[in-house]
Structure formats: structure tokens, C-alpha cells
Scaffold this active site. Structure first.
Site, PDB file in Angstrom:
ATOM      1  N   THR A  74       0.839  -1.202   0.000  1.00 38.89           N
ATOM      2  CA  THR A  74       0.000   0.000   0.000  1.00 38.89           C
ATOM      3  C   THR A  74       0.875   1.254   0.000  1.00 38.89           C
ATOM      4  O   THR A  74       0.660   2.181  -0.794  1.00 38.89           O
ATOM      5  CB  THR A  74      -0.950  -0.001   1.216  1.00 38.89           C
ATOM      6  OG1 THR A  74      -1.777  -1.156   1.133  1.00 38.89           O
ATOM      7  CG2 THR A  74      -1.807   1.256   1.249  1.00 38.89           C
ATOM      8  N   ASN A 153      -5.734  -9.920  -7.287  1.00 38.28           N
ATOM      9  CA  ASN A 153      -5.783 -10.587  -5.990  1.00 38.28           C
ATOM     10  C   ASN A 153      -7.082 -11.350  -5.736  1.00 38.28           C
ATOM     11  O   ASN A 153      -7.129 -12.200  -4.867  1.00 38.28           O
ATOM     12  CB  ASN A 153      -5.555  -9.572  -4.861  1.00 38.28           C
ATOM     13  CG  ASN A 153      -6.431  -8.357  -4.990  1.00 38.28           C
ATOM     14  OD1 ASN A 153      -6.330  -7.608  -5.965  1.00 38.28           O
ATOM     15  ND2 ASN A 153      -7.307  -8.151  -4.036  1.00 38.28           N
ATOM     16  N   GLN A 181       0.808  -9.987  -5.828  1.00 38.54           N
ATOM     17  CA  GLN A 181       0.384 -11.386  -5.928  1.00 38.54           C
ATOM     18  C   GLN A 181       1.265 -12.191  -6.892  1.00 38.54           C
ATOM     19  O   GLN A 181       1.044 -13.395  -7.059  1.00 38.54           O
ATOM     20  CB  GLN A 181      -1.075 -11.468  -6.408  1.00 38.54           C
ATOM     21  CG  GLN A 181      -2.079 -10.841  -5.465  1.00 38.54           C
ATOM     22  CD  GLN A 181      -2.316 -11.663  -4.196  1.00 38.54           C
ATOM     23  OE1 GLN A 181      -1.902 -12.819  -4.089  1.00 38.54           O
ATOM     24  NE2 GLN A 181      -2.986 -11.056  -3.227  1.00 38.54           N
ATOM     25  N   ALA A 202       6.017  -8.469   1.880  1.00 38.49           N
ATOM     26  CA  ALA A 202       6.530  -9.722   2.455  1.00 38.49           C
ATOM     27  C   ALA A 202       5.408 -10.677   2.868  1.00 38.49           C
ATOM     28  O   ALA A 202       5.530 -11.891   2.697  1.00 38.49           O
ATOM     29  CB  ALA A 202       7.420  -9.407   3.664  1.00 38.49           C
ATOM     30  N   HIS A 203       4.306 -10.132   3.385  1.00 42.21           N
ATOM     31  CA  HIS A 203       3.321 -11.042   4.008  1.00 42.21           C
ATOM     32  C   HIS A 203       2.495 -11.855   3.016  1.00 42.21           C
ATOM     33  O   HIS A 203       1.744 -12.737   3.410  1.00 42.21           O
ATOM     34  CB  HIS A 203       2.405 -10.276   4.980  1.00 42.21           C
ATOM     35  CG  HIS A 203       1.324  -9.457   4.362  1.00 42.21           C
ATOM     36  ND1 HIS A 203       0.024  -9.922   4.253  1.00 42.21           N
ATOM     37  CD2 HIS A 203       1.318  -8.217   3.848  1.00 42.21           C
ATOM     38  CE1 HIS A 203      -0.725  -8.979   3.701  1.00 42.21           C
ATOM     39  NE2 HIS A 203       0.034  -7.936   3.437  1.00 42.21           N
ATOM     40  N   THR A 242      13.180   5.374  10.340  1.00 38.37           N
ATOM     41  CA  THR A 242      14.102   4.323  10.771  1.00 38.37           C
ATOM     42  C   THR A 242      13.693   2.989  10.168  1.00 38.37           C
ATOM     43  O   THR A 242      12.517   2.622  10.211  1.00 38.37           O
ATOM     44  CB  THR A 242      14.111   4.231  12.314  1.00 38.37           C
ATOM     45  OG1 THR A 242      14.546   5.492  12.816  1.00 38.37           O
ATOM     46  CG2 THR A 242      15.034   3.123  12.800  1.00 38.37           C
ATOM     47  N   CYS A 328     -16.762  -8.476   0.562  1.00 37.02           N
ATOM     48  CA  CYS A 328     -15.338  -8.739   0.732  1.00 37.02           C
ATOM     49  C   CYS A 328     -14.678  -7.641   1.535  1.00 37.02           C
ATOM     50  O   CYS A 328     -13.872  -7.892   2.411  1.00 37.02           O
ATOM     51  CB  CYS A 328     -14.669  -8.843  -0.635  1.00 37.02           C
ATOM     52  SG  CYS A 328     -12.933  -9.184  -0.566  1.00 37.02           S
TER      53      CYS A 328
HETATM   54  C1  PLP Z   1      -2.407  -7.347  -0.423  1.00 34.70           C
HETATM   55  C2  PLP Z   1      -2.365  -6.497  -1.631  1.00 34.70           C
HETATM   56  C3  PLP Z   1      -2.013  -5.138  -1.536  1.00 34.70           C
HETATM   57  C4  PLP Z   1      -1.731  -4.458  -0.221  1.00 34.70           C
HETATM   58  O1  PLP Z   1      -0.539  -4.891   0.340  1.00 34.70           O
HETATM   59  P1  PLP Z   1      -0.113  -4.490   1.821  1.00 34.70           P
HETATM   60  O2  PLP Z   1       1.310  -4.866   1.929  1.00 34.70           O
HETATM   61  O3  PLP Z   1      -0.992  -5.334   2.698  1.00 34.70           O
HETATM   62  O4  PLP Z   1      -0.342  -3.039   1.975  1.00 34.70           O
HETATM   63  C5  PLP Z   1      -1.928  -4.433  -2.708  1.00 34.70           C
HETATM   64  N1  PLP Z   1      -2.187  -4.991  -3.901  1.00 34.70           N
HETATM   65  C6  PLP Z   1      -2.524  -6.288  -4.015  1.00 34.70           C
HETATM   66  C7  PLP Z   1      -2.777  -6.859  -5.368  1.00 34.70           C
HETATM   67  C8  PLP Z   1      -2.630  -7.077  -2.892  1.00 34.70           C
HETATM   68  O5  PLP Z   1      -2.980  -8.356  -3.017  1.00 34.70           O
END
Ligand code: PLP
Length: 404
Positions: A74, A153, A181, A202-203, A242, A328
Site C-alpha cells: 500500500t 488478488n 500477488q 513480504a506477508h 528508521t 469482501c
Molecule cells: C495485499 C495487496 C495489496 C496491499 O498490500 P499491503 O502490503 O498489505 O499493503 C496491494 N495490492 C494487491 C494486489 C494485494 O494483493
């Protein structure tokens, strides 16, 4: 097998144990501030950050200096879009994007419209993807940026990024791609794929939450950005604050593991999705796969089950952690903006479920999930007067409904 089963890998992923292990020392022993230049604590942290920068760069075919660490996709999207809009304002203020993009892109574009930018929102095909021709037709002499996601996504559809990138290059327009993605899930090479700016987080790739990166091309062309965060001038002045050292180390490790295991991960998730879809098709009639069936990221299967309400189905499959195409992002029963943009119709939008398979999903989980879905859809359809009519051979599109 532990319940509930996690099948929401497009929402987030667990941290891979190899990633966690790499991160742990950076919370305690090696806790220095990477900007501290006068002692070993700082140097060690800086070394770790630079190693991670190299790992992120390697995954996408970039060079180290082209990587800017952020708090996630984001923030990277905000920096890319707002930073480019501000920097290139003298050249033009037109941006091309698509109505099936993530809200982080769409809402940033809305913000830029208030600041004087003009945004063209391409209407995607029914797969949620856009075509090269659509992009070509939207470009204008004052277009400065095309912002299109690599993989959607909600349905997993891939956009033809390489071709769009080549077109943008030819026209002297920058291409930003939201690869959240795609990175770590399919091969990504910013040079071969003609990308100028790219975000990842990363997540979504077995790393920690709250850390990501923006790739900013430095050669052919050199992309310039206006920073959106003012402060100490970290990250070559592009993102002050930081550095989240353990998080960045985790992102780097996630990229390293993803690069090492890419072929294995692709084979595993593609096989599981095939297994799941085959079982569903064998057990149920009237199932629709949303998105581009032959051009999707491997671990994503978005399916609609007509004559069944998505929310009721989610209630019926409580052992499965999945997400639905309706409700959603809000408490309303509106279909998601992606489903609306695809124009798939309310029936398919309201009955859609996204199943996400990942590195840690097992065959046993997939089989159990398919059985649960089949049983639940059958149970709900038995209660549906519409389905009763379909079974009797009545074409619902020819029915004259009264009372509304
Ligand atoms: C999850 C997602 C985001 C947002 O990512 P964050 O790191 O959670 O801010 C943006 N674009 C797509 C396509 C996503 O799947």
C-alpha cells in the site's frame, strides 16, 4: 489434520520457518539502528539490510540501488503513483489504470484526481484482465504513467505485463505494476518484463506483515520520484523513517526462499489447484471458474456456485478459511468492485469464493475442502427454489418474474 484449514493465501501467508529463523537475532542481539554510523551495532544492522536489499533485487532481476523499503505494498503504491505524478507534472497529468485494481491503487488515483490528474480507468475483460490494445487506445501525449497489476488478488488473472511494458517503453510512458500477488509466485524480471516501477510485500510471500518494497528503475529510463515521507532522508531520500530491520531481513529471506523454491512452489500449488478443481467439477454441476483459467497465478481458484449465496456457503464451510466475492471489503452484500468490474453478473458475483493454496497446503486439506464444499453446495441447492426450476429444465433467463 488441523481445523480450520487455511485457504486464504491471497489475503496473507504464514511466515516460513526459514524466514523466521533468519529474522530472530535482529530483534534481540543484533538490534542496532541501520542508520547508526558510529558503532558496530549500526554497522551490523546496515549489513543485514543491504543483504536483504540484494535478495529482493535478485528475485525480480533488479539492482540493489533500485530497491526502496516500505511498510508494504500500500505504501509502495502511494509512493510510486503520487511520487511520479508530482515529479512528472510538467510533462503531463494523465494516468491509465483499470477498475479491477486493488483499492490501494484505485484510491490513490482518486486522490490524484483531486490534485488535478486525469485518470482513465480501463474496463477489464470478464476475466479481470486488460488487453494490450486497450492500453494502446488509452495512451495520450500527456500520459505519464500506466498502473496495472501483474496478478489480480481476487481471481488471480495475469495481465500481459511484458507486452504492455514494451508498448509503454515505445511511447515513453512509465509502467508501474502492483506485483503483490506475482512476486515469488511466478518468474518476474523487471528488465525482460519492461517494468519501471513495481511493488511487493513480504506477508503475501511467507514473510512478515508490515514490510515491503518499491522497485524504481535507475537506467533506461532513470525514474525519478518525489518522496511522500519527509524526515531523515533514509532510502536515498525516497522514504524517510528508521528502517524496520527485522522486517526487512524477513522480506529478504522470504525473497531468497521464494527464488530458491519457485519451481517447486509453482508445481505444488498448481497441482493442488488442479486436484481441487477436478474434485469440485466431479462432485457438482453448474460450477463457474472466475478469471482467466489459463492465465492465472498457480495457487488461486475463484469459483462461483450459482443458485447458492456466497455468504451462506461460507457459513456452511466453517472449517475452511476462505473469502467470498461479496461483502469482501465491507459489511454490505455488494459484490466486490473486482466482480463488478468483470461484469460477471450478480448471480456469479454473489456466489463466488476464492480458494487460495500455498506452500504449506496438503493434499489431505484439499480433499477435505472439496468434500466440504460439495456437501454444502448440495445442501444449499436443495433448499433453493431456483435450483429446483433449473433441475426441471426451466431456463431461468426466460422466466417472467412478477412482484418486483
Ligand atoms: C495485499 C495487496 C495489496 C496491499 O498490500 P499491503 O502490503 O498489505 O499493503 C496491494 N495490492 C494487491 C494486489 C494485494 O494483493
Amino acid at each position: 489434520m488441523k481445523l480450520p484449514i487455511y485457504l486464504d493465501y491471497q489475503a496473507t501467508t504464514p511466515v516460513d520457518p526459514r524466514v523466521l529463523e533468519t529474522m530472530l537475532p535482529y530483534f534481540t542481539n543484533t538490534f542496532g539502528n541501520a542508520a547508526s554510523r558510529s558503532h558496530a551495532f549500526g554497522w551490523e544492522a546496515e549489513t543485514a539490510v543491504e543483504r536483504a536489499r540484494g535478495e529482493v533485487a535478485a528475485l525480480i532481476g533488479a539492482t540493489d540501488k533500485e530497491i526502496v523499503f516500505t511498510s508494504g505494498s500500500t505504501e509502495a503504491i502511494n509512493l510510486a503513483l503520487k511520487g511520479v505524478a508530482e515529479m512528472y507534472k510538467p510533462k503531463g497529468q494523465h494516468i491509465v489504470t483499470c477498475s479491477a485494481e486493488h483499492k490501494a491503487v484505485l484510491d490513490t488515483c482518486k486522490h490524484l484526481e483531486k490534485e488535478g490528474c486525469e485518470v482513465t480507468y480501463l474496463q477489464p475483460e470478464s476475466t479481470a484482465g486488460v488487453t494490450l490494445e486497450q492500453v494502446r487506445a488509452a495512451l495520450r501525449p500527456d500520459t505519464i504513467l500506466v498502473a496495472l497489476m501483474w496478478a489480480n488478488n481476487e481471481v488471480g488473472t495475469l495481465n500481459p505485463v511484458r507486452e504492455i511494458g514494451a508498448l509503454c517503453k515505445e511511447k515513453g510512458v512509465l509502467l508501474f505494476t502492483d506485483a503483490t500477488q506475482a512476486a515469488g509466485k511466478i518468474p518476474v524480471d523487471v528488465d525482460k518484463d519492461n517494468v519501471d516501477l513495481l511493488c511487493l510485500t513480504a506477508h503475501k510471500m511467507y514473510g512478515p506483515k508490515g514490510v515491503g518494497a518499491l522497485y524504481v528503475r535507475r537506467k533506461n529510463p532513470r525514474v525519478r520520484l518525489v518522496a511522500q515521507m519527509d524526515g531523515g532522508g533514509h532510502e536515498r531520500g525516497m522514504r524517510s523513517g528508521t528502517l524496520n530491520v527485522p522486517g526487512i531481513v524477513g522480506l529478504g529471506a522470504a525473497c531468497r526462499v521464494a527464488q530458491q523454491d519457485l519451481a517447486k512452489d509453482i508445481a505444488h500449488t498448481a497441482r493442488l489447484r488442479e486436484r481441487f478443481e477436478a474434485k469440485i467439477h466431479a462432485g457438482l454441476e453448474h460450477v463457474h471458474i472466475n478469471g482467466a483459467v489459463n492465465a492465472r497465478i498457480p495457487g488461486c481458484s475463484n469459483m462461483s456456485f450459482p443458485y447458492v449465496e456466497g455468504e451462506s456457503l461460507i457459513m456452511g464451510i466453517k472449517d475452511l478459511a476462505v473469502s467470498s466475492g461479496s461483502a469482501c471489503t465491507s459489511a454490505s452484500l455488494e459484490p466486490s468492485h473486482v466482480m463488478q468490474a468483470m461484469g460477471v453478473g450478480d448471480e456469479l458475483a454473489h456466489s463466488s469464493i476464492r480458494f487460495g493454496f500455498g506452500r504449506f497446503t496438503t493434499d489431505e486439506e484439499v480433499d477435505y475442502a472439496a468434500e466440504q464444499v460439495i456437501a454444502s453446495v448440495n445442501r444449499l441447492r436443495e433448499l433453493s427454489p431456483l435450483y429446483e426450476m433449473v433441475k426441471e429444465g426451466i431456463d431461468l433467463t426466460t422466466v417472467q418474474w412478477t412482484g418486483h
